[in-house]
Structure formats: structure tokens, C-alpha cells
Design an enzyme around this catalytic site. Structure first.
Site, PDB file in Angstrom:
ATOM      1  N   HIS A 228       2.760 -11.500  14.389  1.00 48.74           N
ATOM      2  CA  HIS A 228       3.836 -12.062  15.206  1.00 48.74           C
ATOM      3  C   HIS A 228       3.584 -13.519  15.580  1.00 48.74           C
ATOM      4  O   HIS A 228       4.493 -14.210  16.060  1.00 48.74           O
ATOM      5  CB  HIS A 228       4.001 -11.218  16.475  1.00 48.74           C
ATOM      6  CG  HIS A 228       5.398 -11.197  17.005  1.00 48.74           C
ATOM      7  ND1 HIS A 228       6.343 -12.119  16.640  1.00 48.74           N
ATOM      8  CD2 HIS A 228       6.016 -10.363  17.882  1.00 48.74           C
ATOM      9  CE1 HIS A 228       7.476 -11.862  17.262  1.00 48.74           C
ATOM     10  NE2 HIS A 228       7.312 -10.794  18.025  1.00 48.74           N
TER      11      HIS A 228
ATOM     12  N   THR B 208       0.846  -1.189   0.000  1.00 49.85           N
ATOM     13  CA  THR B 208       0.000   0.000   0.000  1.00 49.85           C
ATOM     14  C   THR B 208       0.879   1.237   0.000  1.00 49.85           C
ATOM     15  O   THR B 208       1.926   1.258   0.656  1.00 49.85           O
ATOM     16  CB  THR B 208      -0.954   0.012   1.215  1.00 49.85           C
ATOM     17  OG1 THR B 208      -1.742   1.205   1.197  1.00 49.85           O
ATOM     18  CG2 THR B 208      -0.192  -0.045   2.531  1.00 49.85           C
TER      19      THR B 208
END
Length: 401
Positions: free
Chosen positions: A372, A320
Site C-alpha cells: 500500500h 502463485t
């Protein structure tokens, strides 16, 4: 003979849609391939066109109604002429509207009332042109104050209007579109359903800008008008980095990790109706010119609402670019089930220390948001450093080193 106008066939990932806008009314003549109605789904707005010249005979689904795949939404009569009972024009409707009441039902904005008092104009003599017959400041300004009548002495304003600021305080309430609701749901799921972190780095854009300046004219001439931009080089750099760090290109499916042996890169595109992410399939096998041409095509069709659902389904990684709107730094949010997203930003000249000397260089902040649960901090940082190294030395993209 009437023909059913049906909603488009939705893919398996789309359960239903809703009628967004009717472009034609009952009895109105239409020509072949002229837009009749927009059907909005969770991912895209689909346009339904007239199958032939004729007349829209009956509307079966009104705006806001939910429709299923291939469900009839209207009846169409081929070859018929427009009905005389078609809706009246806006001018005729305006003439048919009754004049606003001039007694206790008088509607006037506080600002218009104050102006009328200052001009000595009786509000009862005015005709409101605002919503619901509301008398506005413009209506008062158009009226001429009586010459013989002196201006009235200043009188205290009604208590209910003391705290209302001058001018009209307009509010507009509209329902949230299906696309916007779906975007909100996905963003909320991403923030609540992932262990999202963001790591940052900065990249010197001068080598890439120098290369682009040197070859952009030759590139455009060689590739039939396709312009050399930065997005194509970032996509190529991302594909190379994804090959080196497979976890960044993977996704989580329940208790399983799915490692993708291909790079389908999504490129976020902003439209008036919301953010969409069309996919570059097998981006690692595409040439730089093909990537640039495809990104430009996606951008144009996204703004016109012409993207297909299949073009926005899937993807293993997303890029993006908030820099086109002036963003200097941001934390992009994940696009599940993907586990990483790269954010590009504005190119800003800054003083940088180079070999003990201060130089003014065009710098860009890069941001990598990652899940994560799957990607360790070490891999995320090294992935972003790889992007940085490839962009600062574009030859490495070609050499894959």
C-alpha cells in the site's frame, strides 16, 4: 596427481553456500559426471560432479561447513582405483557393534515393557533393534514366551511410566536448511517491511474451460505436445493488466520508485526443499505455447533441483497457484522488492445468480496482495477486476481490449 574439486562460481547476489550432502566418501571410486556433493545456497542447491573417472582422495569441507565461491571442497585423483580402506558396509558395521547391555543400562520402551510383562518374557534376554539398542514392541513380539513359566501377576507400573502413553514418542531434530532459512527471512521482511494488504475477487472459469476443452487437442498437436493449461492464460492476462497499471509492476528502491518497462513474471513452484520462483523473462512477448512449455520445464527442473540461480533472480510480478493443493482462499505474501502478487485458487462449482437465474458455475477466488506504500486501493482493485474481465472473456487477451 590430485585435482581440486571446487565449489561452483556464485553470482554476486549469493555471498556463500554450505555443504549439504556428500554423495561419495574418501577412497570411493566415481565415474565422470557422477554427483559428488551438493552445495546449498540461499536460493538453490548446486550439484558438483566428478571431472573424470577416479577416486575421491580427501574431503576438505564437511557437511554443514560454509564455502565461498570457487573454494576447494575436496581432492580428486583421476584414474585411480578404489582404496581398500573405504568405509565398511552397513552390514559389517552392524556386526561390529557391541551387543546392548543387559543390566542397569537396559533400554526398553514403555510399550515394549508392558508387552514383555504380559507375555512373561524377561527383557534381559532380548536384543534391541531400535536406536541406541532400544528394545521395541517388535523385538518383544518376535520372542517366544516360555511355556512352563506362568504369566506373572499384574503389578503396578513404575510411577515414571504411568503418564506415558503406549507406543514410541519419537522426536527428530534437524538443522534448518539455508534455503528454508532464507525463505523465512524474506517472508518475515515482507510482513514487517511492507504495508501489505490483500483484495479479493472471484472469476467465472467456464469460458476459459470451454475454450480449453475445444482447442486443447489441436493446441497440443500444433505445438509439439505442449499442453494448454490455465497458467499460460493467467500470465498473459497479468501482462496485459500490468501494462494498464504500471504501479503494480513497479518496485521501491529506498526513496525511489522504479517503474519497469517490461514484464518479468515469476511463477511460484513448490519443491520438497521449499518454494522457489523461477522467472519468465519478457513474458509479454512470449506466445501462449512458449509460456506453457517454460512453466512445465521450470516445474520439472525445480523438483529435481536443476534450476540455476540466474533463473530465479529478478522478476517484477509473481503468480502463485495454491489451487493445485486444494486451497480455496488464501492471502499470498509479497516477494520483495516486488509490490504485488496474484494468488490463484481451487476451481469450485458454486450456485451463482446470472440474469436473475441461479446457475452452477465453476468459480475461482483470486487474491491480490499489494504494498500500500506504492499501490492505492483503487488501482489494486481495478487491476484485479481487469484480470477477472480478461479471464472471463479470453478473446480480450488476444484483442488487448
Amino acid at each position: 596427481m590430485s585435482t581440486e574439486i571446487k565449489a561452483p562460481t556464485f553470482p554476486e547476489s549469493v555471498a556463500d553456500g554450505s555443504v549439504a550432502t556428500w554423495h561419495k566418501q574418501v577412497g570411493e571410486a566415481v565415474t565422470r559426471d557422477e554427483p559428488l556433493v551438493d552445495i546449498e545456497t540461499d536460493k538453490v542447491v548446486l550439484e558438483v560432479v566428478a571431472p573424470a573417472d577416479g577416486v575421491l582422495k580427501e574431503i576438505l569441507k564437511q557437511e554443514g561447513d560454509t564455502v565461498l565461491s570457487d573454494e576447494p571442497v575436496a581432492l580428486f585423483e583421476e584414474g585411480a582405483a578404489a582404496s581398500a580402506s573405504a568405509p565398511a558396509s552397513s552390514d559389517d558395521a552392524a556386526e561390529a557393534e557391541p551387543a546392548p547391555k543387559a543390566s542397569a543400562d537396559l533400554k526398553i520402551s514403555p510399550a515394549a515393557r508392558k508387552m514383555a510383562e504380559e507375555k512373561g518374557i524377561d527383557p534381559q534376554t532380548l536384543t534391541g533393534t531400535g536406536k541406541g539398542g532400544l528394545i521395541t514392541k517388535e523385538d518383544v513380539a518376535k520372542a517366544d514366551a516360555p511355556a512352563a513359566k506362568p504369566a506373572p501377576a499384574a503389578a503396578p507400573a513404575p510411577a515414571a511410566e504411568v503418564d506415558v502413553p503406549a507406543g514410541e514418542r519419537v522426536e527428530k531434530r534437524v538443522p534448518m536448511t539455508r534455503l528454508r532459512k532464507r525463505i523465512a527471512e524474506r517472508l518475515l521482511d515482507a510482513s514487517q517491511g511492507t504495508a501489505m494488504l490483500t483484495t479479493f475477487n472471484e472469476v467465472n472459469m467456464k469460458p476459459m474451460m470451454d475454450m480449453r476443452k475445444q482447442y486443447k487437442d489441436l493446441f497440443e498437436k500444433t505445438h509439439n505436445g505442449t499442453r494448454l493449461g490455465f497458467m499460460g492464460l493467467f500470465v498473459k492476462a497479468a501482462c496485459e493488466a500490468l501494462k494498464r497499471f504500471p504501479a503494480v509492476n513497479a518496485s521501491i528502491d529506498g526513496d525511489d520508485i522504479v517503474y519497469h518497462g517490461y514484464q518479468d513474471v515469476g511463477v511460484a513452484v513448490s519443491t520438497d526443499k521449499g518454494l522457489v520462483v523461477p522467472i519468465l523473462r519478457d513474458a509479454d512477448t512470449m506466445s501462449l505455447a512458449k509460456i506453457e512449455d517454460k512453466v512445465r520445464d521450470y516445474g520439472l527442473r525445480a523438483r529435481d533441483g536443476k534450476l540455476g540461480i540466474e533463473e530465479m533472480t529478478g522478476g517484477t510480478f509473481t503468480i502463485t497457484n495454491g489451487g493445485v493443493f486444494g486451497s480455496l482462499l488464501s492471502t499470498p505474501i509479497l516477494n520483495p522488492p516486488q509490490t504485488a502478487i496474484l494468488g490463484m485458487h481451487k476451481i469450485q462449482e458454486r450456485p451463482m445468480a446470472v440474469n436473475g437465474q441461479v446457475e452452477i458455475l465453476p468459480m475461482m477466488y483470486l487474491a491480490l496482495s499489494y504494498d500500500h506504500r506504492l499501490i492505492d486501493g483503487k488501482d489494486a482493485v481495478q487491476f484485479l477486476v481487469t484480470i477477472k474481465d480478461l479471464i472471463e472473456d479470453p478473446a480480450r487477451i488476444l484483442l488487448e481490449v
